[in-house]
Design a protein around this motif. Sequence first.
Motif, PDB file in Angstrom:
ATOM      1  N   ASP A   1       6.754   5.273   2.761  1.00  0.00           N
ATOM      2  CA  ASP A   1       5.195   5.551   1.782  1.00  0.00           C
ATOM      3  C   ASP A   1       3.887   4.788   3.176  1.00  0.00           C
ATOM      4  OD1 ASP A   1       5.285   6.774  -0.147  1.00  0.00           O
ATOM      5  OD2 ASP A   1       6.257   5.899  -1.091  1.00  0.00           O
ATOM      6  N   ALA A   2       2.949   3.667   2.132  1.00  0.00           N
ATOM      7  CA  ALA A   2       1.970   3.578   3.051  1.00  0.00           C
ATOM      8  C   ALA A   2       1.327   2.835   2.668  1.00  0.00           C
ATOM      9  CB  ALA A   2       1.304   4.128   4.631  1.00  0.00           C
ATOM     10  N   THR A   3       0.850   2.033   2.896  1.00  0.00           N
ATOM     11  CA  THR A   3      -0.321   1.134   1.731  1.00  0.00           C
ATOM     12  C   THR A   3      -1.603   0.789   3.135  1.00  0.00           C
ATOM     13  OG1 THR A   3       0.685  -1.220   1.757  1.00  0.00           O
ATOM     14  CG2 THR A   3       0.773   1.157  -0.234  1.00  0.00           C
ATOM     15  N   ASN A   4      -2.752   1.271   2.405  1.00  0.00           N
ATOM     16  CA  ASN A   4      -3.982   0.355   3.681  1.00  0.00           C
ATOM     17  C   ASN A   4      -4.892  -0.723   3.025  1.00  0.00           C
ATOM     18  OD1 ASN A   4      -5.713   0.448   5.394  1.00  0.00           O
ATOM     19  ND2 ASN A   4      -6.621   2.451   5.548  1.00  0.00           N
ATOM     20  N   SER A   5      -5.247  -1.828   3.415  1.00  0.00           N
ATOM     21  CA  SER A   5      -6.510  -2.205   2.881  1.00  0.00           C
ATOM     22  C   SER A   5      -7.202  -3.328   4.068  1.00  0.00           C
ATOM     23  CB  SER A   5      -4.882  -3.716   1.943  1.00  0.00           C
ATOM     24  OG  SER A   5      -4.720  -4.821   3.374  1.00  0.00           O
TER      25      SER A   5
END
Length: 882
Positions: free
Chosen positions: A651-655
């Motif tokens: 999974d990936a998260t972006n900020s």
Amino acid sequence: GEICAFKIHGQEMPFEAVVLNKTSGEGRLRAKSPIDCELQKEYTFIIQAYDCGSGPAGTNWKKSHKAVVHIQVKDVNEFSPTFKESVYRATVTEGKVYDSILQVEAVDEDCSPQYSQICNYEIVTTDVPFAIDRNGNIRNTEKLSYDKQHQYEIMVTAYDCGQKHATEDVLVQVNVKPVCKPGWQDWNKRIEYKPGSGSIPLFPSIHLETCDGPVSSIHTTIELQTNYIGKGCDRETYSEKSLQKLCGASSGAIDLLPSPSATTNWTAGLLMDNNDMIFKFDGKQGAKIPDGIVPKNLTDQFIITLWMKHGPSPGLRAEKETILCNSDKTEMNRHHYALYVHNCRLVFLLRKDFDQADTFRPAEFHWKLDQICDKEWHYYVVNVEFPIVTLYMDGTTYEPYLVTNDWPIHPSHIAMQLTVGACWQGGEVAKPRFAQYFHGSLASLTIRPGKIESQKVISCLQACKEGLDINSLESLGQGIKYHFNPSQSVLVMEGDDIENINQALRKVSYINSRQFPTAGVRRLKVSSKVQCFGEDVCISIPDIDAYVMVFQANEPKITISGMDHFARPAAQFESQRGVVLLPDIRIVSTVTKTEHPMDLREHDRANKPVVLEEMLHNLDFCDILVIGAELDPEQECLELDHVELQGKHLDATNSTAGYSIYGVDSMHNYEQVLRQIRYRNWDTSATFDRKFRVKCSELNGRYTSNEFNLEVNILHSSNSNFMEHVNHMIVQPQFLQSVQHPEGSISAIHNSVVPSVATIVIIICVSILIFIITLGVYRIRTAHQHSSADSEGSKENEMDWDDSALTITVNPMEKYEKPHQTEEESEEEDLEDEEEDTTSAESDESEEEEEEEEEEVIVQKGDKQNTIRQEQLEWDDSTLPY
């Protein structure tokens, strides 16, 4: 008329009589030599007295009548007792108390009964389980054990009746002979386990001794005790989210007890175990889950999972102990749903909201299980499919023993508060506070709305990575029954043949499938019951207490490498696809092992460490962090097509702080995804460069990689198209292969600006540049064609030169001080410059002023000046790795 002599008649009597007074006839009898009672106890002889009428020849004196003298010799205690034997030996069987083990005997050479008789014996050695009587009989005072002591050596002395003791004590050796003891024989207390060994037998030579007892059946339990390791066994220390993805669980699980961080700060005040995924509750802490983490209205289907270790409730009156509670935040004190422990029962409360149907509904579900209060870790899954609620504990299904109905809750607009470890009491008290605190440990508490899980997924989530195993089940034999518990920490075997049981126990092994297991001790306990014909339990078999020693695994060193610096024109950053950040990133894991030298001559040398390349294992997250100011979402971003994550456990998260990829997956899959991350900047006017840092982890941060830094330059140029044309025209592609830079040489274009100067200056610059490059190409062709292949080996310091961004600006006013130097000399100086990492280009102040006037900028990296040879501008293809 006088007495002149006394005469003793007898053979060699050691006495003599002498006259003391001739007139009175008084005399004395005395010994003329030492008297020894041991030689002769008494003497009897005749004595006669003679007068003084003796003639010259002594024939005329007169004799008295004969008197008999009887003398008894009084004894002196001059001799000590002595023992007849120098050493006494005896053998006894353990477990028995004897009346007499053996008798010692001493003698005394004195002549009298008083001094020649032995009146007493005594044991000189202290703290021995033996006693001796007056006749010298030695007995044991307690049962002897062969295991405790094989042989006793005691010293004994004797006393005569004059209380004189023997000058030399005698040694008595008592050997203890073992009786046949039922029990397991030929096993080792310590079993060593090296990570990666697979399955190793615990008791390869064990056998049961029953002392010829009439055995009808044997029941054996082997237990692996790992309750002190993490969550009760050596499970992977991945986060619950990662584990659920690995097991194929439905997505959308919400972690209610995450490790504290900037975004998950509600667990920051809780007590934590050494493992940062285990939370301890001592009856004083509770945590409020922020609004928005869990949906307010759970559907009729949802699932709660948790690990729990809980003991009996403290205090006389057991209070409810809240694990999870959703209650009114203010005004009232209604519990909408809750999971709590009460009197070693697990209770799940679910109050549905009021709707048209005003009927009783199931509201409380009770389970009574011993494991809730056994102070051990267990995995609980509450599967809600209203009105049916099922509990899975350690993978086994349990139906509630009691279901209580209740009216639905009337709807109100009071906000609700979700808490962990205690329940929020918003109403009915003067000041809202926590109540019904939990005592125990919790981990991996999640709630997943809208989905329930299959038995297979639940079993996978609680599966243990270490446990007992049986090698070769086929060869166990017909008469052996066996059973494993769900976590494979307890194995029960039963059979009626001793030899079959021996063979089966030899096949029991320990297995740990973790690549990097937790080092330390795993205790083993083997308890057995033997039944005899016609009796329940006739032979008592002692338990086996052993342990498995798991060694520390060789720790991996995770290394990230790749191109760490590049420049691209602004147009590429502003395009819809942006620029790929990490096109050639490589993640390698190496492990160092010590190799023992095979050659005997090298025996005295230190062991050589050998690095084994590319040890394959999983990663669980890689972060791309922005160094410096965070990304401005109005003009820049990091992007990844989520199609790249399909088919992977990622999974990936972006900020604005960076991009995070997480999930348990191979290094290869992480490389593939990282190579697709792009940086876009659709307003590059204010940005000249961006710095990023990449860091990866295994086992939730237990092993971390190096910090790989990347610098990206944005080239601003009004004449970039013209310069691209020049670069393509001058630098022929066939020579631009792959560059490996020695230290001190150009490794990247840090900043390149084409000045807006008069056209004539640009023409002069380009003309000189064409001349120099042509000369370089000629040099490449003639002198260094053979070295182009040598530069492709190492990628550590490699730099990707992009011909579209290569702008080389040459000062047309630069003077060469030594134009007459020969080629050989200049080549030698070039080599020296590379080795010593020195810069040979120097210019005087006037030349620098001219450069400023012309607004020329020399290409450089960091603090190092770009190397421009004084004597001659020379291009070496070994420094150009296209």
